[in-house]
Design a protein around this motif. Structure first.
Motif, PDB file in Angstrom:
ATOM      1  N   LYS A  72       0.862  -1.184   0.000  1.00 38.18           N
ATOM      2  CA  LYS A  72       0.000   0.000   0.000  1.00 38.18           C
ATOM      3  C   LYS A  72       0.894   1.228   0.000  1.00 38.18           C
ATOM      4  O   LYS A  72       1.428   1.612   1.051  1.00 38.18           O
ATOM      5  CB  LYS A  72      -0.897   0.022   1.244  1.00 38.18           C
ATOM      6  CG  LYS A  72      -1.792  -1.209   1.384  1.00 38.18           C
ATOM      7  CD  LYS A  72      -2.831  -1.275   0.267  1.00 38.18           C
ATOM      8  CE  LYS A  72      -3.670  -2.547   0.378  1.00 38.18           C
ATOM      9  NZ  LYS A  72      -4.266  -2.931  -0.922  1.00 38.18           N
ATOM     10  N   PRO A  73       1.073   1.867  -1.131  1.00 37.75           N
ATOM     11  CA  PRO A  73       2.031   2.970  -1.189  1.00 37.75           C
ATOM     12  C   PRO A  73       1.528   4.197  -0.426  1.00 37.75           C
ATOM     13  O   PRO A  73       0.323   4.443  -0.365  1.00 37.75           O
ATOM     14  CB  PRO A  73       2.128   3.273  -2.686  1.00 37.75           C
ATOM     15  CG  PRO A  73       0.832   2.804  -3.250  1.00 37.75           C
ATOM     16  CD  PRO A  73       0.412   1.620  -2.426  1.00 37.75           C
ATOM     17  N   LYS A  74       2.468   4.941   0.159  1.00 39.18           N
ATOM     18  CA  LYS A  74       2.098   6.214   0.788  1.00 39.18           C
ATOM     19  C   LYS A  74       1.728   7.231  -0.286  1.00 39.18           C
ATOM     20  O   LYS A  74       0.767   7.962  -0.184  1.00 39.18           O
ATOM     21  CB  LYS A  74       3.278   6.746   1.596  1.00 39.18           C
ATOM     22  CG  LYS A  74       3.660   5.895   2.785  1.00 39.18           C
ATOM     23  CD  LYS A  74       4.822   6.559   3.530  1.00 39.18           C
ATOM     24  CE  LYS A  74       5.447   5.585   4.513  1.00 39.18           C
ATOM     25  NZ  LYS A  74       6.707   6.084   5.070  1.00 39.18           N
ATOM     26  N   HIS A  75       2.574   7.276  -1.326  1.00 39.26           N
ATOM     27  CA  HIS A  75       2.369   8.214  -2.435  1.00 39.26           C
ATOM     28  C   HIS A  75       1.715   7.480  -3.602  1.00 39.26           C
ATOM     29  O   HIS A  75       1.744   6.258  -3.662  1.00 39.26           O
ATOM     30  CB  HIS A  75       3.721   8.782  -2.891  1.00 39.26           C
ATOM     31  CG  HIS A  75       4.556   9.331  -1.776  1.00 39.26           C
ATOM     32  ND1 HIS A  75       5.331   8.513  -0.976  1.00 39.26           N
ATOM     33  CD2 HIS A  75       4.728  10.595  -1.323  1.00 39.26           C
ATOM     34  CE1 HIS A  75       5.958   9.264  -0.070  1.00 39.26           C
ATOM     35  NE2 HIS A  75       5.604  10.534  -0.242  1.00 39.26           N
ATOM     36  N   THR A  76       1.160   8.241  -4.521  1.00 35.10           N
ATOM     37  CA  THR A  76       0.593   7.613  -5.717  1.00 35.10           C
ATOM     38  C   THR A  76       1.720   7.162  -6.647  1.00 35.10           C
ATOM     39  O   THR A  76       2.585   7.963  -7.009  1.00 35.10           O
ATOM     40  CB  THR A  76      -0.362   8.593  -6.431  1.00 35.10           C
ATOM     41  OG1 THR A  76      -1.526   8.758  -5.605  1.00 35.10           O
ATOM     42  CG2 THR A  76      -0.787   8.066  -7.805  1.00 35.10           C
ATOM     43  N   LEU A  77       1.693   5.881  -6.977  1.00 31.94           N
ATOM     44  CA  LEU A  77       2.686   5.318  -7.898  1.00 31.94           C
ATOM     45  C   LEU A  77       2.044   5.219  -9.277  1.00 31.94           C
ATOM     46  O   LEU A  77       0.989   4.615  -9.430  1.00 31.94           O
ATOM     47  CB  LEU A  77       3.123   3.929  -7.429  1.00 31.94           C
ATOM     48  CG  LEU A  77       3.662   3.823  -5.996  1.00 31.94           C
ATOM     49  CD1 LEU A  77       4.111   2.393  -5.704  1.00 31.94           C
ATOM     50  CD2 LEU A  77       4.804   4.805  -5.768  1.00 31.94           C
ATOM     51  N   ARG A  78       2.700   5.835 -10.247  1.00 36.88           N
ATOM     52  CA  ARG A  78       2.094   5.919 -11.583  1.00 36.88           C
ATOM     53  C   ARG A  78       3.052   5.380 -12.633  1.00 36.88           C
ATOM     54  O   ARG A  78       4.209   5.794 -12.678  1.00 36.88           O
ATOM     55  CB  ARG A  78       1.776   7.389 -11.876  1.00 36.88           C
ATOM     56  CG  ARG A  78       1.150   7.632 -13.237  1.00 36.88           C
ATOM     57  CD  ARG A  78       0.959   9.103 -13.461  1.00 36.88           C
ATOM     58  NE  ARG A  78      -0.131   9.667 -12.668  1.00 36.88           N
ATOM     59  CZ  ARG A  78      -0.313  10.969 -12.474  1.00 36.88           C
ATOM     60  NH1 ARG A  78       0.545  11.853 -12.986  1.00 36.88           N
ATOM     61  NH2 ARG A  78      -1.323  11.403 -11.754  1.00 36.88           N
ATOM     62  N   VAL A  79       2.575   4.469 -13.433  1.00 38.68           N
ATOM     63  CA  VAL A  79       3.375   4.004 -14.568  1.00 38.68           C
ATOM     64  C   VAL A  79       2.875   4.705 -15.828  1.00 38.68           C
ATOM     65  O   VAL A  79       1.660   4.824 -16.044  1.00 38.68           O
ATOM     66  CB  VAL A  79       3.351   2.462 -14.704  1.00 38.68           C
ATOM     67  CG1 VAL A  79       1.951   1.918 -14.850  1.00 38.68           C
ATOM     68  CG2 VAL A  79       4.189   2.006 -15.884  1.00 38.68           C
TER      69      VAL A  79
END
Lengths: 452, 452
Positions: free
Chosen positions: B307-314
């Motif tokens: 569950k990432p703290k920040h938004t992870l975007r590919v």
């Protein structure tokens, strides 16, 4: 006075580091712009081919190597006689899976090195084990009169593939003995190869006198997956025919060249790989790359007109693959001659992009190796660790306790795609990767010669 | 109290290091044992193929990517529209050397990206230059009405091949303009490829409005060596026919997927590569590997239920090869949306064995990267240095000053065997090397998310 001396020493040290650094750069420039290793490897692979100990190809490889050494005008070139085992794969080597509907499915198969032949065609029910320990725990009833199928994959989660190889080695080395103890008629192993593909990977297996010899072969990893999947739902037979034969011991040679030491001619630094290869593919990575690394390292130093303090000796060892007679005899012979052997380097992990070196030796020599890191970092070397030297040079330890053995460490990821398989051909060696290995090894030889 | 606090902190730090280390190990295990990257890359290369911006293949690649993203159940999947240039290679593309005996010798040739076509067949005397500066110093008489042949080899002595690429780039980028200024009818360059072989390597070239456009093509390195050898003893003509055409700007898309941040959903960490490729080969290393690295990194984190703290975007960027419209538009769009963009990672150096990461950013972020070394050393990563992030993510710097850009650094030795050439196909990507790259990038994403 002390300050002056210190300043002088500091100056000398700075000067020496600069001259080291300039010399290493020269080594790399020669390797990358005027290198011979790639063309020599092409010739070894294409003009000679695969060269198992005792074969005609191995004999030609000795002649080819000696001529090549002589063409470079080293101070001395000579052959060291060794007796080697001569085992020969038969012409007819074949395997099939027979499924319960009686249909046959051809598999890609190679007899393991040292295996006996089948007596005609061998057919029996297959029994699968995932690990040698699983086989050891089996009952005679489970195994008797069957063909044992040892289906242990390499552990793909090991980052260094040699670790995964070590984990699987036992199924090839001891599978036949353990299966025979329980009455098996033959053994097939899943090839010790990393990818799932159609290439069978051969390699040495062992018998013991007290246990009946049974035929042993490796099937490709994709055939192993297929057979294993079939066995989940049905019984299956395996059919195999091997024609291989052991011809006893025959004469062969290590091939040796030297640059004589200008200060300590009787103190030897050896660099080598093994000239023999398995009889499938072309022995390009294993160990055509290693012998070319070694020769090229010496050739580069000579081209740069380097005058070594110690005698630098390149050895193309014979028979690493199935006996290590070259390595054993070399170590004894060096000792008997009364030479002082101060270090040895081996390349037998393929011609891939260099990562560094292992050191098998005393603490101060490991420290020597670790101290090379700043000088070699610009060349992307980063592994300077305790580790294994190599099979060919390891007998030196028996006769020269405390000798440091250095193993060249290239990137390991692709090695077990090709190892002992028909795919170990020249086309799968990259020119720059090979050349960078030559330069890394020449650099290590230079530092040993300067600092030992 | 202070001692207790210190002990607590120490405990926490040790615990945190242990849990980091365990999590990184899990990432690698998934990548190596349950990875999707290799099969996804196979599909991209074989089911879609080469995919130059504006082509039908690029359109299909967008659809393919979006469906694949959706199949993984990320929190959000969407397309970001971008206008991209559409240049298309003609069907008939051919070149010959005509020697003084009037015999023709076929060469392997590719028009450079952006080149105009020839008007029918173009034939003219060849004049060779070794470097763009040599051409710039030439007289009009030397060049006028001729085909300029720029024959600058990559510097094989550069250890990192990207340095050698940088040294040659000008002949491709600016050769046509400089040749045309002196009245040349066309330009051919020695392919910017490391080995001497038969594969021509294409890539972007430029025109300027004030200088007449002339056709430009790359010939294979072996053809360049042949032509250069011929020119030493005789005059020669070059004959070429290019049918390429510029179709202006057309609509396309960046393809985007996200795992929403649980603490800071508006703070973005982007990872990406470019979905477009040159229209020859399959864009397997350039940059099929990079997009698969990026997607797989996010997929692995999701599979591990992270569950990432920040938004992870590919982001699969469109049009890196000939315009960077994807990268430019992405950076503007992120800024316009008012998102806070805290880091970006790019993979665009191929699918080879990982060596580490570059950081283009402030000192504290470089320190962050260097501090990862102990955690990543077991995975053979050793490069944690200041360096370039990547073409697609670099526009972010304009809008987010101080943002750290991380460039994935795999081994560079084989990259320019395949770059922009027909040989950049799936078969030349190694499964494990690709998977190790995915894991390295997922690990970096994890550390950024944890520590930023």
């Amino acid at each position: 006075m002390r300050i002056l001396l210190l300043l002088l020493l500091l100056n000398f040290s700075v000067f020496s580091q600069q001259s080291d650094s300039a010399f290493i750069r020269k080594i790399y420039n020669v390797a990358l712009s005027e290198g011979h290793a790639y063309e020599n490897l092409r010739s070894l692979c294409k003009d000679i081919g695969a060269r198992l100990s005792g074969s005609a190809e191995a004999e030609m490889a000795v002649e080819w190597s000696k001529k090549l050494f002589e063409s470079y005008g080293f101070d001395q070139v000579y052959l060291q006689p060794v007796m080697v085992p001569y085992w020969k794969r038969g012409t007819t080597e074949a395997g099939w899976i027979r499924t319960s509907d009686k249909l046959l499915h051809k598999v890609n198969l190679l007899a393991l090195g040292g295996s006996i032949a089948t007596d005609g065609t061998l057919e029996a029910d297959v029994v699968e084990f995932k690990h040698l320990d699983e086989l050891k725990k089996a009952t005679r009833k489970q195994v008797e009169n069957k063909i044992v199928f040892l289906n242990q994959p390499m552990n793909e989660q090991d980052i260094v593939t040699f670790k995964a190889y070590g984990g699987c080695y036992a199924i090839r080395g001891y599978g036949a003995v353990e299966a025979s103890k329980l009455g098996a008629k033959g053994v097939i192993i899943r090839s010790i190869g990393m990818p799932v593909d159609g290439h069978p990977h051969t390699g040495m297996m062992n018998y013991v006198d007290s246990v009946k010899k049974i035929p042993a072969a490796a099937i490709s990893t994709s055939d192993a997956e297929k057979l294993s999947a079939l066995l989940k739902t049905q019984k299956a037979q395996f059919v195999m025919k091997l024609n291989c034969q052991d011809y006893g011991m025959v004469p062969s040679y290590n091939v040796i060249a030297e640059l004589k030491g200008t200060v300590f001619p009787n103190r030897i630094i050896t660099v080598g790989g093994h000239l023999d290869s398995w009889d499938t593919g072309e022995g390009a990575h294993d160990d055509g790359a290693g012998v070319m690394h070694s020769l090229e390292a010496l050739r580069i130093l000579k081209q740069l007109n380097y005058k070594p303090k110690h005698t630098l000796r390149v050895v193309f060892f014979m028979n690493e693959e199935n006996g290590n007679q070259g390595g054993e005899n070399y170590a004894r012979w060096v000792k008997d001659k009364g030479e002082e052997h101060i270090a040895a380097i081996e390349s037998d992990r393929g011609g891939f992009a260099p990562r560094g070196f292992h050191c098998d030796g005393p603490e101060d020599k490991l420290t020597f190796l670790k101290n090379l890191e700043p000088a070699m970092r610009p060349y992307e070397l980063h592994i300077f660790e305790k580790g294994y030297g190599g099979v060919d040079i390891s007998p030196l330890k028996k006769h020269f306790p405390g000798i440091p053995l250095f193993g060249f460490v290239p990137d390991s990821q692709r090695y077990f795609d090709f190892h002992h398989a028909p795919s170990d051909v020249f086309e799968n060696v990259n020119k720059r990767e090979l050349e960078l290995g030559c330069a890394a090894i020449a650099s290590l030889m230079y530092f040993i010669d300067q600092q030992f």
